[in-house]
Scaffold this active site. Structure first.
Site, PDB file in Angstrom:
ATOM      1  N   ASP A 194      38.197  32.615  22.746  1.00 23.41           N
ATOM      2  CA  ASP A 194      38.205  33.155  24.625  1.00 23.41           C
ATOM      3  C   ASP A 194      37.604  32.235  25.303  1.00 23.41           C
ATOM      4  OD1 ASP A 194      38.257  35.086  27.055  1.00 23.41           O
ATOM      5  OD2 ASP A 194      37.941  36.461  25.074  1.00 23.41           O
ATOM      6  N   ASP A 211      44.811  38.050  32.615  1.00 25.38           N
ATOM      7  CA  ASP A 211      44.524  39.540  31.989  1.00 25.38           C
ATOM      8  C   ASP A 211      45.075  40.305  33.093  1.00 25.38           C
ATOM      9  OD1 ASP A 211      42.495  39.150  30.345  1.00 25.38           O
ATOM     10  OD2 ASP A 211      40.981  39.431  30.874  1.00 25.38           O
TER      11      ASP A 211
HETATM   12  C1  DGJ Z   1      39.387  38.462  27.580  1.00 29.88           C
HETATM   13  C2  DGJ Z   1      40.751  38.238  26.656  1.00 29.88           C
HETATM   14  O1  DGJ Z   1      41.566  37.408  28.708  1.00 29.88           O
HETATM   15  C3  DGJ Z   1      41.688  38.858  26.998  1.00 29.88           C
HETATM   16  O2  DGJ Z   1      42.180  38.959  26.802  1.00 29.88           O
HETATM   17  C4  DGJ Z   1      40.560  39.981  25.938  1.00 29.88           C
HETATM   18  O3  DGJ Z   1      41.008  39.111  24.568  1.00 29.88           O
HETATM   19  C5  DGJ Z   1      39.223  39.596  26.173  1.00 29.88           C
HETATM   20  N1  DGJ Z   1      38.540  39.430  26.633  1.00 29.88           N
HETATM   21  C6  DGJ Z   1      38.585  40.983  25.028  1.00 29.88           C
HETATM   22  O4  DGJ Z   1      36.797  40.942  25.021  1.00 29.88           O
END
Ligand code: DGJ
Length: 728
Positions: A476, A546
């Site tokens: 990430d 997300d």
């Molecule tokens: C952003 C990601 O897109 C989410 O799926 C998740 O992993 C969060 N970060 C965790 O902090």
């Protein structure tokens, strides 16, 4: 095939259906002739308009400036009289900004050379040829090599540039783009992908006016907001018809993609690293390689462009051993628990999930250091044994006992101010001495331009991966770069930071997949801020957004799939009301939408109702039944809810055209409507296909369509199988 017509000094780069023409003008300039549908003639120098005023400098030296400002060039220079966007700008030690890019020679080779430290398409020698055009600016000693790789079986070519300092003094590169395409305007419209967090890559189309119109990022990543893709399309271009000139950057950092319409109605389309904040000092003997641009021309509308990119990236970019494999159906605990979990909760989720056929548990953010919220511990890559009792090895073993694989989340590029790593190495954060470091999500960015930082973080993460049976990593990146400064770079090299940062990220990803060849890597950036071709070189899948709401996802996945293979789109089923938009959608629709991507779950499965659990089983079956087709087939966009406001539809057709899958969702139900005839695409007109109990010729299904009856209720989806009659 690449040809050079010695007599006319014309290079012709042919793919199956396209030609790209370059000519040497006055023995000095590299001019652009043509890009489009395949040509049969090689004698096409008339396209240069050499016999029209202002003529070429050899015939009219006194109007050299006018020539430079209107000629179609392959790689335009700065400071000599071409006032349109330049492709390269260097500053000499004397402070001047000008260069003369003059042709010196060429080389044609089979295959495609790798680009030093950069992600790039690759090919076997039999699949691709490369033209190198050598140019020089004699005053500075700058040698420029223009690279064109031609994929013969696909209507695609890639471009990049190598700058070498063969002079005696250093110079500063202030701008170095990767590709330029000059053409006469044809009332082009400009297409790009724009968005925000949770609304990534929405398709945007607007008329091209005079002046410069660009999309760009200087956020240190390709970004949620704009995207390194640009297409110019002729008016009225649809999925099936119209001409499309597209550029997509195989890079994940700052970019600019621009179209400029000039006084003579010609259009200059450019793409490369964004020059804002960029400089690169090149010492004598050093070289700089730009990332590549993948260019596609389609005379058959957007659909053909999309399928060309999908094939290019599936066959010549993504290297993962999972590319052609069904990926394990995963369940991720992020939306189920956020930071509030322990090993017991994870095992409860895993147990229930395994019983329903889910194949991998992914433990998301919050398992390391003392992280219980997003305000600490990034950089402290060791397990929090208070939360995960018995540690990762034990958790992974217990997950494995349930017949599942185990994966983890990491965010290697970041450090929390509240972390052991930051306390030990405060200089490892990107920062400008004397200024507060801008915080985003309470975190700082590590200086990945420095090898010791990349190596230090890598060692911690590799230790974690070696400590347990970990099959998958979600990498990430949750903030963008700011307060740009590196303790390791001298003052006149600070402008190199953003690109060096990307090279550091690529180096670590390369090391990760080399040292752990079985690892399934999924990239992610606060949702889909780094969903780009650069990242696909390292990971076969990238988290798309997300926003997991099925209806919002229609637009996000439509925009993403405009360029990227559908099987690279991270897509999960989540709960309702949806955590981002609060919408309720049928469980079945959420599954059908996620099937177009990698497919998985992002919810607390222990809390699902009996009916929902039964649905999970059906969805798992559908995934196993259709994933080979979806992953490997051709994608056709039939209808866009973003355009028509009421229904969305796509099809995947097997390459053999024996099988297809049709997806249809009615977004908002309407009163008092008749059935709709939905015209299919991509089938063999001569073949007979079964649809339910009935059989039709492909031509009937594509010309007259299949009948979709109206349904009561919003957001209802259908998946319809279309199979060649007689196929089991
Ligand atoms: C952003 C990601 O897109 C989410 O799926 C998740 O992993 C969060 N970060 C965790 O902090």
């Amino acid at each position: 095939m690449i040809r050079f017509d010695e007599k006319n000094k014309v290079f012709l780069l042919d793919t199956e259906n396209t030609s790209y023409g370059i000519a040497v003008v006055d023995d000095r300039y590299v001019g652009h002739l043509y890009y489009g549908k395949k040509l049969r003639d090689t004698d096409i120098r008339y396209l240069l308009r050499e016999d029209e005023a202002p003529f070429t400098p050899a015939a009219n030296k006194r109007e050299t400036g006018s020539f430079l400002d209107c000629a179609h060039m392959e790689y335009p220079e700065t400071g000599m009289g071409d006032y349109r966007e330049s492709a390269v700008c260097i500053r000499s030690m004397s402070g001047h900004r000008a260069s003369e890019i003059r042709y010196e020679g060429y080389e044609i080779i089979q295959g495609k050379p790798a680009l030093e430290g950069l992600p790039a398409t690759w090919a076997q020698d039999s699949q691709c040829g490369t033209l190198k055009i050598f140019c020089r600016d004699s005053l500075s000693g700058m040698k420029i090599t223009l690279l064109y790789s031609v994929f013969e079986g696909l209507d695609a070519l890639t471009r990049s540039v190598i700058i070498e300092n063969e002079g005696t003094e250093p110079f500063y590169i202030e701008k170095v783009l990767s590709a330029c395409l000059d053409m006469d305007d044809r009332d082009f419209e400009m297409m790009s992908l724009a968005g925000s967090w949770g609304r990534e890559r929405r398709i945007q189309r607007r008329p091209l006016g005079y002046g410069r119109q660009n999309v760009a990022s200087f956020r240190g990543e390709s970004s949620h907001q704009e995207h390194p893709f640009l297409a110019l399309v002729t008016p009225g271009t649809t999925q099936e018809s119209g001409e499309v000139y597209a550029m997509n950057f195989v890079y994940s950092g700052n970019f600019i993609a621009q179209a400029e319409k000039s006084q003579f109605d010609s259009v200059r389309m450019t793409m490369g690293i964004h020059p804002e904040g960029f400089t690169w000092k090149l010492e004598p003997g050093e070289r700089f390689t730009t990332p590549e641009v993948a260019m596609v021309y389609s005379a058959e509308g957007l659909g053909k462009m999309t399928r060309t990119y999908h094939d290019l990236y599936r066959e010549h970019l993504i290297r993962s051993p999972y590319l052609h494999k069904k990926r394990p159906i995963l369940i991720n605990n992020w939306e189920a628990t956020y930071f509030d979990f322990d090993e017991k909760k994870l095992l409860e989720i895993a147990k229930e999930a395994s019983e329903l056929g889910i194949e991998m548990l992914v433990m998301d953010d919050g398992w390391f250091g003392k992280r219980n919220l997003d305000d600490s511990s990034l950089g402290d890559w060791y397990v929090n044994e208070g939360k995960i009792k018995g540690g990762l090895r034990k958790l992974a073993e217990n997950v494995k006992k349930l017949g599942m694989k185990f994966g983890i989340w990491i965010e290697p590029e970041m450090v929390s101010p509240d972390s052991e790593l930051y306390r030990k190495h405060p200089d490892w954060a990107i920062q400008i001495p004397g200024r507060d470091i801008t915080q985003s999500r309470a975190q700082y960015v590590l200086d990945f331009s420095r090898n010791e930082v990349v190596d230090g973080v890598y060692e911690m993460i590799a230790k974690v991966l070696r400590s347990a049976d970990i099959s998958y990593v979600k990498w990430d990146m949750n903030r963008q770069l700011a307060t740009l400064g590196s303790y390791a770079l001298p003052a006149d090299r600070q402008g190199e930071l953003s690109h060096r940062y990307m090279l550091g990220v690529y180096r670590m990803q390369e090391r990760l997949i080399t040292d752990f060849p079985e690892l399934l890597l999924e990239n992610c950036s606060g949702g889909g801020a780094r969903f780009d071709a650069g990242m696909l070189y390292y990971s076969p899948q990238i988290w798309c957004s997300d926003d997991t709401d099925a209806i919002e996802r229609l637009a996000i996945q439509e925009g993403t799939a405009l360029v990227y293979p559908v099987a690279s789109m991270g897509a999960h089923v989540s709960v309702c009301p949806n955590h981002t938009v609060g919408r309720n959608t049928p469980f079945e629709t959420r599954g059908d939408v996620a099937l177009l991507g990698t497919f998985g779950y992002e919810l607390d499965i222990t809390k699902l109702s009996v009916e929902e659990k039964a649905q999970v089983k059906i969805q798992v079956e559908k995934y196993h039944k259709y994933n080979d087709l979806i992953r490997e087939g051709d994608y056709y966009r039939l209808a866009s809810a973003s355009e028509n406001g009421s229904y969305d539809s796509w099809m995947i057709v097997e390459k053999s055209r024996r099988k297809a899958l049709l997806f249809y969702v009615q977004t908002l139900a309407r009163a008092n409507t008749k059935s709709r005839f939905l015209r299919l695409a991509g089938l063999d007109p001569e073949k007979r296909y079964s649809v339910g109990e009935k059989e039709y010729f492909g031509s009937t299904l594509m010309q007259a369509g299949i009948r979709i009856l109206p349904e009561s209720g919003d957001f209802k989806s259908r998946l319809i199988e279309i199979t060649e009659a007689g196929t089991p």
